[in-house]
Design an enzyme around this catalytic site. Structure first.
Site, PDB file in Angstrom:
ATOM      1  N   CYS A 265       0.193  13.749   5.970  1.00 54.21           N
ATOM      2  CA  CYS A 265       0.072  14.927   6.819  1.00 54.21           C
ATOM      3  C   CYS A 265      -1.038  14.710   7.831  1.00 54.21           C
ATOM      4  CB  CYS A 265      -0.212  16.211   6.053  1.00 54.21           C
ATOM      5  SG  CYS A 265       1.044  16.631   4.852  1.00 54.21           S
TER       6      CYS A 265
ATOM      7  N   ARG B 170       1.625  10.120  10.219  1.00 59.15           N
ATOM      8  CA  ARG B 170       1.170  10.542   8.893  1.00 59.15           C
ATOM      9  C   ARG B 170       2.206  11.393   8.154  1.00 59.15           C
ATOM     10  NH1 ARG B 170      -4.482   9.755   8.779  1.00 59.15           N
ATOM     11  NH2 ARG B 170      -4.660  11.035   6.912  1.00 59.15           N
TER      12      ARG B 170
ATOM     13  N   TRP C  90       4.251  15.675   5.649  1.00 56.88           N
ATOM     14  CA  TRP C  90       4.996  14.810   4.734  1.00 56.88           C
ATOM     15  C   TRP C  90       5.039  15.594   3.422  1.00 56.88           C
ATOM     16  CZ3 TRP C  90       4.271  12.324   0.006  1.00 56.88           C
ATOM     17  CH2 TRP C  90       5.194  11.307  -0.292  1.00 56.88           C
TER      18      TRP C  90
ATOM     19  N   ASN D  94      -4.286  18.980   4.388  1.00 56.84           N
ATOM     20  CA  ASN D  94      -3.880  17.624   4.018  1.00 56.84           C
ATOM     21  C   ASN D  94      -4.461  17.348   2.635  1.00 56.84           C
ATOM     22  OD1 ASN D  94      -3.084  14.965   3.985  1.00 56.84           O
ATOM     23  ND2 ASN D  94      -4.742  14.249   5.294  1.00 56.84           N
ATOM     24  N   GLY D  95      -3.597  17.118   1.660  1.00 63.02           N
ATOM     25  CA  GLY D  95      -4.077  16.849   0.299  1.00 63.02           C
ATOM     26  C   GLY D  95      -3.162  17.511  -0.708  1.00 63.02           C
TER      27      GLY D  95
ATOM     28  N   GLU E 231       8.193  -9.528   1.218  1.00 67.65           N
ATOM     29  CA  GLU E 231       7.843  -8.755   2.412  1.00 67.65           C
ATOM     30  C   GLU E 231       9.065  -8.581   3.325  1.00 67.65           C
ATOM     31  OE1 GLU E 231       5.782  -6.824   3.484  1.00 67.65           O
ATOM     32  OE2 GLU E 231       5.812  -6.890   5.664  1.00 67.65           O
TER      33      GLU E 231
ATOM     34  N   LYS F 176      10.490  -4.903   4.349  1.00 64.70           N
ATOM     35  CA  LYS F 176      10.665  -4.485   5.749  1.00 64.70           C
ATOM     36  C   LYS F 176      12.086  -3.980   5.968  1.00 64.70           C
ATOM     37  CE  LYS F 176       7.598  -4.212   6.869  1.00 64.70           C
ATOM     38  NZ  LYS F 176       6.222  -4.345   6.555  1.00 64.70           N
TER      39      LYS F 176
ATOM     40  N   GLU G 159      12.784  -0.577   4.248  1.00 60.83           N
ATOM     41  CA  GLU G 159      12.001   0.488   4.857  1.00 60.83           C
ATOM     42  C   GLU G 159      12.628   1.018   6.149  1.00 60.83           C
ATOM     43  OE1 GLU G 159       8.120  -1.066   5.659  1.00 60.83           O
ATOM     44  OE2 GLU G 159       7.192   0.904   5.687  1.00 60.83           O
TER      45      GLU G 159
ATOM     46  N   HIS H  18      18.121 -16.197 -13.031  1.00 61.08           N
ATOM     47  CA  HIS H  18      17.811 -15.493 -14.289  1.00 61.08           C
ATOM     48  C   HIS H  18      18.345 -14.061 -14.290  1.00 61.08           C
ATOM     49  CE1 HIS H  18      15.514 -18.824 -15.868  1.00 61.08           C
ATOM     50  NE2 HIS H  18      14.914 -18.937 -14.699  1.00 61.08           N
TER      51      HIS H  18
ATOM     52  N   LYS I 224       2.781   6.584   7.304  1.00 60.29           N
ATOM     53  CA  LYS I 224       1.954   5.385   7.492  1.00 60.29           C
ATOM     54  C   LYS I 224       0.795   5.336   6.499  1.00 60.29           C
ATOM     55  CE  LYS I 224       0.705   1.776  10.085  1.00 60.29           C
ATOM     56  NZ  LYS I 224       1.554   0.592   9.880  1.00 60.29           N
TER      57      LYS I 224
HETATM   58  O1  M6R Z   1      -2.621   1.234   4.630  1.00 60.28           O
HETATM   59  P1  M6R Z   1      -2.222   0.330   3.475  1.00 60.28           P
HETATM   60  O2  M6R Z   1      -2.205  -1.101   3.850  1.00 60.28           O
HETATM   61  O3  M6R Z   1      -3.049   0.580   2.249  1.00 60.28           O
HETATM   62  O4  M6R Z   1      -0.742   0.754   3.131  1.00 60.28           O
HETATM   63  C1  M6R Z   1      -0.094   0.200   2.028  1.00 60.28           C
HETATM   64  C2  M6R Z   1       1.387   0.484   2.058  1.00 60.28           C
HETATM   65  O5  M6R Z   1       1.632   1.853   2.017  1.00 60.28           O
HETATM   66  C3  M6R Z   1       2.042  -0.098   3.314  1.00 60.28           C
HETATM   67  O6  M6R Z   1       1.814  -1.475   3.422  1.00 60.28           O
HETATM   68  C4  M6R Z   1       3.549   0.135   3.294  1.00 60.28           C
HETATM   69  O7  M6R Z   1       4.144  -0.593   2.276  1.00 60.28           O
HETATM   70  C5  M6R Z   1       4.092  -0.239   4.664  1.00 60.28           C
HETATM   71  N1  M6R Z   1       4.666   0.907   5.294  1.00 60.28           N
HETATM   72  C6  M6R Z   1       5.045  -1.360   4.627  1.00 60.28           C
HETATM   73  O8  M6R Z   1       5.522  -1.689   5.883  1.00 60.28           O
END
Ligand code: M6R
Length: 591
Positions: A2, A27, A74, A100-101, A468, A472, A475, A491, A586
């Site tokens: 948020c 956010r 969010w 926010n929280g 990774e 990506k 996501e 496996h 984010k």
């Molecule tokens: O800000 P951070 O690096 O701590 O965030 C960690 C994850 O939330 C972040 O890397 C998330 O997996 C990304 N959106 C991936 O692209």
């Protein structure tokens, strides 16, 4: 998660608040709203959807008045509905709050308030705040006194801003957990979850500490401690500007940030040799070294683990931050904890680091955003220097994290300068990996966009790149994907390979080449469509992603780039906004 904003000044508040909200939309973006005070009247507009959609429907930015608070959400407590969007207000609609929280004890508070005649319009935890403030103000308290009285009743994390028609002319805010930055501009004062919101409008920033209260009026700002005593706080200049964060002609920030990577690598490698040498020595001397992180940052840590072992001959463990506290019993003063976080705000990381600090461990953080919560908790901070990363998927921060681990591992053998030297040509190689593959991968995405599953395999130092690449893809394109060590495929997961299933094989011509290729052939024999990411062509690849040849410890910096592009193009070809994937945000500031 948020984003919250407050403005009090000499200009129309709603357009300023709306623009500021757009900058913190990363956010959370499932709903949004703005409340203003105009001629002593409280007006609120809010709805579900992204900011531009809500603006088109409700003209948020046309609300009158010079005082406003805004929110981009969010959802945590309560579904994505207009009633649950913020600002939330009290029964008499005199107090509006953006929050926010998470308020852990909101159910108890809600019950108490309801038994005293308060009516609730939402399912949110936040709504208890305006009701509690309303009660205090009915006793004749000012808004700031009511906020001071309310904040200690809230358990959990509660950073919020409030305005009230009963005490107009001000925005009052307080922080617990999630960040709140206060901005000083020429025409007014700001409060926001992220100083990025008001950069360009404000020239100075003051971070608020936990439990402090801020009062913004058109004429100035005042800070109070939790007991209501006045505080003197120092401001610092804002250096970065919002214009750094424009898309610069790209359709999405994700592509812009992928394209920026070659320049960012140099900035990431510009580090303090002394600091790296000191940290490297501490790592070597430590009884145990634990790296903690989430998501993409954790995959960077997994590459780091190979580098520490291969170069520094030091084993470290990488623990997912959300699982860290289950290992906290073994953390002591002989432990070095490396916390990796682009935002420096991730709640799971913060919680683990707090536990490790309490146990006496040394904390070293690798962060991108300055003045974050994590930096305040660390003995040493290493910055990625990659500038604002706006898009929710992490790209350029990941490459910068890899550079930091590379420098740290060489510092363990007193070879920081050699590492810097080795990294000198890497920008050009990343540029080549982009130039050779961007258009071919865009075309490939057209033919693969209807696939349901993707698999990514690799070995050794490249294994985390497989994970990774899969993260990506999931996501931003919402296609199911899994990444794993190539040797692990047989496996179990091999059972899922059908004719035409895409399998991306990260297979640079290094010490992992032969065995990875052999695993790719096993998948190909079951009909997989093989996407080979390699500097060496091979007939088994249905699609060859050509990458330049580099030193074997530097391949992760190269191999990940085409996988970022593949995910991006698949997202766009499926009609998705890769910058704001559904259900995500984010900065993940809740546990
Ligand atoms: O800000 P951070 O690096 O701590 O965030 C960690 C994850 O939330 C972040 O890397 C998330 O997996 C990304 N959106 C991936 O692209």
């Amino acid at each position: 998660m948020c984003g919250i904003i407050g403005y009090c000044g000499k200009q129309a508040a709603a357009p300023i608040t709306f623009e500021a909200l757009k900058r913190v939309e990363y956010r959370g973006y499932d709903s949004a709203g703005i409340a203003v005070l105009s001629n002593g009247q409280l007006l609120v507009k809010k709805d579900i959807g992204k900011l531009d959609e809500i603006e088109a429907k409700h003209s948020l930015s046309s609300l009158p008045g010079n005082i406003a608070i805004g929110h981009t959400r969010w959802a945590t407590h309560g579904g994505v509905t207009s009633a649950n969007a913020h600002p939330q207000y009290d029964s008499s609609e005199t107090v509006a709050v953006v929050h926010n929280g998470i308020i852990d004890n909101y159910q108890e508070l809600r019950k108490q308030l309801a038994s005293n005649g308060h009516h609730f319009a939402s399912e949110t935890d936040t709504e208890v705040i305006p009701h509690l403030i309303e009660d205090e103000m009915k006793q004749g308290l000012s808004l700031e006194a009511a906020v001071l009285a309310t904040a200690p009743k809230l358990e959990g994390s509660s950073t919020f801003l409030a305005i009230s028609s009963l005490d107009p002319g001000k925005v009052v805010g307080t922080r617990k957990g999630s960040p709140l930055a206060i901005g000083i501009g020429d025409h007014g004062y700001f409060a926001a979850s992220d100083a990025l919101a008001f950069s360009g409008q404000a020239h100075q920033v003051i971070p608020l500490a936990d439990t402090e209260v801020v009062i913004l009026t058109a004429d100035g700002i005042e800070f109070l401690d939790a007991a209501g005593n006045k505080l003197a706080k120092e401001s610092r200049d804002i250096k970065s500007k919002w214009h750094d964060s424009h898309k610069q002609g790209y359709q999405f920030f994700m592509l812009k940030e992928i394209m920026e990577q070659p320049q960012m690598l140099e900035a990431a490698a510009t580090q303090d040799r002394e600091l790296f040498t000191k940290i490297a020595l501490d790592i070597l001397r430590a009884g145990q070294v634990i790296v903690t992180a989430c998501g993409t940052s954790r995959y960077a840590a997994l590459v780091g683990r190979y580098l520490f072992s291969k170069v520094g001959k030091k084993f470290c463990d990488v623990v997912m931050a959300s699982e860290f506290h289950y290992f906290a019993d073994s953390v002591d003063k002989n432990t070095v904890v490396l916390a990796v976080s682009q935002s420096g705000e991730t709640a799971d990381v913060i919680e683990g680091v707090q536990m490790a600090r309490d146990a006496g461990a040394q904390i070293v953080s690798i962060i991108n955003r300055p003045q974050s919560l994590l930096s305040e908790m660390s003995d040493h901070v290493i910055y990625l220097n990659c500038g604002y990363e706006i898009s929710v998927p992490a790209t350029k921060s990941f490459l910068s994290q890899l550079v930091i681990f590379y420098l740290l591992s060489f510092s363990m053998v007193n070879s920081f300068d050699e590492a810097v030297n080795n990294l000198k040509g890497i920008s050009n190689e990343v540029t080549k990996a982009i130039a050779w593959n961007n258009e071919p991968l865009r075309k490939l995405s057209q033919s693969l966009k209807d696939k349901d599953d993707f698999y990514y395999i690799a070995r050794g130092i490249n294994f985390a790149i497989a994970s990774e690449g899969a993260l990506k893809l999931k996501e931003v394109s919402y296609i199911h994907a899994e990444g794993m060590p190539a040797g692990e495929l047989k496996h179990g997961t091999l059972a899922l390979i059908e004719p035409g299933t895409p399998v991306a094989v990260i297979c640079p011509d290094d010490y992992t080449y032969r065995e990875t290729l052999s695993n790719a052939i096993e998948a190909k024999s079951r009909g997989a469509y093989i996407i080979g990411v390699s500097d060496k062509k091979n007939d088994i690849y249905d699609f060859w992603v050509k990458i330049p040849k580099v030193d074997e410890l530097l391949y992760p910096i190269i191999t990940v780039v085409p996988l970022q592009l593949l995910a991006y193009h698949l997202a766009v070809s499926r009609g998705h906004d890769p910058d704001r994937p559904r259900n995500l945000a984010k900065s993940v500031t809740v546990k």
